[in-house]
Scaffold this motif. Structure first.
Motif, mmCIF file in Angstrom:
data_model
loop_
_atom_site.group_PDB
_atom_site.id
_atom_site.type_symbol
_atom_site.label_atom_id
_atom_site.label_comp_id
_atom_site.label_asym_id
_atom_site.label_seq_id
_atom_site.Cartn_x
_atom_site.Cartn_y
_atom_site.Cartn_z
ATOM 1 N N THR A 26 0.831 -1.204 0.000
ATOM 2 C CA THR A 26 0.000 0.000 0.000
ATOM 3 C C THR A 26 0.863 1.251 0.000
ATOM 4 N N VAL A 27 1.870 1.290 0.870
ATOM 5 C CA VAL A 27 2.759 2.452 0.913
ATOM 6 C C VAL A 27 3.444 2.642 -0.431
ATOM 7 N N TYR A 28 3.952 1.551 -0.996
ATOM 8 C CA TYR A 28 4.673 1.670 -2.265
ATOM 9 C C TYR A 28 3.749 2.130 -3.387
ATOM 10 N N LEU A 29 2.562 1.533 -3.480
ATOM 11 C CA LEU A 29 1.660 1.865 -4.582
ATOM 12 C C LEU A 29 1.152 3.297 -4.507
ATOM 13 N N TRP A 30 0.834 3.766 -3.318
ATOM 14 C CA TRP A 30 0.096 5.021 -3.189
ATOM 15 C C TRP A 30 0.960 6.224 -2.866
ATOM 16 N N HIS A 31 2.255 6.041 -2.602
ATOM 17 C CA HIS A 31 3.035 7.206 -2.191
ATOM 18 C C HIS A 31 3.194 8.227 -3.315
ATOM 19 N N LEU A 33 -7.184 1.983 2.636
ATOM 20 C CA LEU A 33 -7.032 0.901 1.667
ATOM 21 C C LEU A 33 -6.080 -0.203 2.115
ATOM 22 N N GLY A 34 -5.429 -0.017 3.252
ATOM 23 C CA GLY A 34 -4.485 -1.036 3.702
ATOM 24 C C GLY A 34 -5.119 -2.384 3.961
ATOM 25 N N TRP A 35 -6.421 -2.378 4.308
ATOM 26 C CA TRP A 35 -7.117 -3.635 4.568
ATOM 27 C C TRP A 35 -7.125 -4.551 3.349
ATOM 28 N N VAL A 36 -6.930 -3.978 2.156
ATOM 29 C CA VAL A 36 -6.879 -4.799 0.945
ATOM 30 C C VAL A 36 -5.748 -5.818 1.049
ATOM 31 N N GLU A 37 -4.638 -5.438 1.674
ATOM 32 C CA GLU A 37 -3.536 -6.382 1.844
ATOM 33 C C GLU A 37 -3.927 -7.531 2.774
ATOM 34 N N ASP A 38 -4.767 -7.238 3.770
ATOM 35 C CA ASP A 38 -5.240 -8.312 4.635
ATOM 36 C C ASP A 38 -6.085 -9.306 3.848
#
Length: 358
Positions: A290-295, A342-347
Motif C-alpha cells: 500500500t505504501v509503495y503503490l500510493w506514495h 485501503l491497507g485492509w486490501v492487503e489483509d
C-alpha cells in the motif's frame, strides 16, 4: 573466493518477531527502504542511491523470503504470492484508471497488463508519475514465477551461479546490442540488474554467505561497488550519476552493497525496546504494498493541497510552502490516509480478516 567451503563462526542470531520466527532485521530494512523510496521520489537526490540502494535491498529480502517459502510446494507458494500482489494492484488500477479516464485516457488492448502485470501497466501522461512505480512489482512478479527454477539452479553451484548472475546485465548494458526496446526490454533489463540481489536472498536463506569469511566477502563486495561508482561517473545521464538512470552502475553498486548487508546483517535489538518505533516498523511491513503503490499518488495530491494552503494567511506566513519538505510532510500524511482507507486490501489478499491497522 577460494576456501568458501570453510565455515566461520555464525553471525549472532538476529531479533525475531515473537511467535513467527521472522527475522526482525528484515522488517526494519524493508521499512527503511520504503522511507528511502519516498524520500528519493520527493527530493530526487542522486546520492541516495549510493547511500542505500533500496531496490536492491528489497529484492534481496524478497528473494530470501521466497527461498524460505519454497520449502512448501511451489505451485501453492506462487499462487499465494500472486494473490497478495495482484489484489492491491487491481484496486490501485481501478482507482487510478477511473481518474485517468476522467482526464481523457482511452485504454487499448494493453490494459490487460493491469490484470496480470507481466509487462508494465501503463496509462496516460497525467497519471504517469503514479503508474511508473509499477515496474518494481512487475519485476517482482517475474522473479516469483522464475524462483522455483532459479533456486534449483542456485543450489547446484551457489557461488558460481551467484557470480555468473552479473553476466546478463554486463552483456545487455555494455554490449553492442544494448537492451531491446519496449516492454520486453524493460523486463529483461530490470531482471538482469537485480538478479544478483535476488540470488543473494537465496544465499542468505541457504546459509551460503555465513560459510564465507567476512574478509573474503568484503574483498568481493568493495570492488563491485567501486566498479559501479566508476561506471556511473564515466556514463552520467544528463550530467547526473543517479544510479536509477544507469542500470549497470545500479547493478554493480547494489550487488556489492547488498552482499555486505546480507553477510554482516545489522542487528536492531534496541528497536524492540522502543514501542513506538517497533510499532511503526510493524505497520510499514504489513502495509508495504500500500505504501509503495500510493506514495506517488500522495506526492501528486500534495501539490494542489499546498496550493490551497497558500490561501490561508497563517500558513503562508509560518510555513515554507515552497519547500519540498512541506510536500514531503503532506505526502506522508496522505500516504497514512491511504494506509487507513485501503491497507485492509492487503489483509484480504493475504487471506486474513481486514483490519484498520495491523
Amino acid at each position: 573466493m577460494a576456501g568458501a567451503h570453510r565455515r566461520t563462526a555464525p553471525a549472532p542470531a538476529p531479533a525475531t518477531v515473537p511467535g513467527t520466527g521472522r527475522d526482525r532485521s528484515f522488517d526494519v530494512l524493508r521499512a527503511f527502504a520504503l522511507v528511502r523510496v519516498v524520500t528519493y521520489h520527493t527530493f530526487e537526490w542522486p546520492w541516495l542511491g549510493f547511500l542505500f540502494p533500496s531496490m536492491g535491498v528489497m529484492f534481496a529480502l524478497a528473494g530470501s523470503l521466497m527461498a524460505r517459502s519454497l520449502a512448501r510446494p511451489a505451485a501453492g507458494v506462487i499462487r499465494g504470492r500472486l494473490r497478495r500482489l495482484l489484489i492491491p494492484v487491481w484496486v490501485f488500477g481501478l482507482v487510478l484508471g477511473a481518474a485517468m479516464l476522467l482526464h481523457g485516457w482511452v485504454p487499448g488492448p494493453d490494459v490487460l497488463y493491469w490484470v496480470l502485470p507481466l509487462g508494465d501497466p501503463r496509462g496516460d501522461a497525467w497519471g504517469e508519475q503514479a503508474w511508473a512505480v509499477l515496474w518494481y512489482l512487475r519485476a517482482y512478479l517475474w522473479f516469483v514465477l522464475l524462483s522455483p527454477v532459479l533456486l534449483r539452479v542456485f543450489r547446484s553451484a551457489p557461488l558460481p551461479v551467484l557470480g555468473l548472475s552479473l553476466v546478463p546485465v554486463v552483456v545487455l548494458e555494455a554490449g553492442a546490442g544494448g537492451v531491446p526496446e519496449g516492454r520486453l526490454g524493460s523486463a529483461l533489463g530490470d531482471l538482469s540488474v537485480f538478479l544478483f540481489c535476488w540470488l543473494l536472498g537465496f544465499a542468505h536463506r541457504e546459509g551460503a554467505l555465513d560459510r564465507l569469511r567476512g574478509a573474503r566477502v568484503a574483498a568481493a563486495a568493495l570492488p563491485l561497488m567501486a566498479a559501479g561508482a566508476w561506471w556511473a561517473v564515466r556514463h552520467p545521464v544528463d550530467g547526473s550519476v543517479d544510479l536509477d538512470d544507469i542500470p549497470l552502475a545500479q547493478a554493480l553498486w547494489s550487488a556489492g552493497f547488498v552482499l555486505l548487508l546480507m553477510r554482516f546483517r545489522p542487528r536492531f535489538d534496541a528497536l524492540a525496546r522502543r514501542p513506538v518505533a517497533d510499532r511503526i516498523v510493524t505497520v510499514f511491513n504489513a502495509r508495504a504494498v500500500t505504501v509503495y503503490l500510493w506514495h506517488e499518488v500522495a506526492l501528486m495530491a500534495a501539490v494542489p493541497l499546498i496550493d490551497l494552503m497558500w490561501e490561508v494567511p497563517m500558513l503562508e506566513r509560518r510555513l515554507p510552502l515552497d519547500s519540498p519538505w512541506v510536500q514531503f510532510g503532506v505526502a506522508w500524511v496522505l500516504t497514512a490516509a491511504a494506509v487507513l482507507c485501503l491497507g485492509w486490501v492487503e489483509d484480504v489478499a493475504a487471506g486474513r480478516g481486514p483490519r484498520l491497522l495491523p
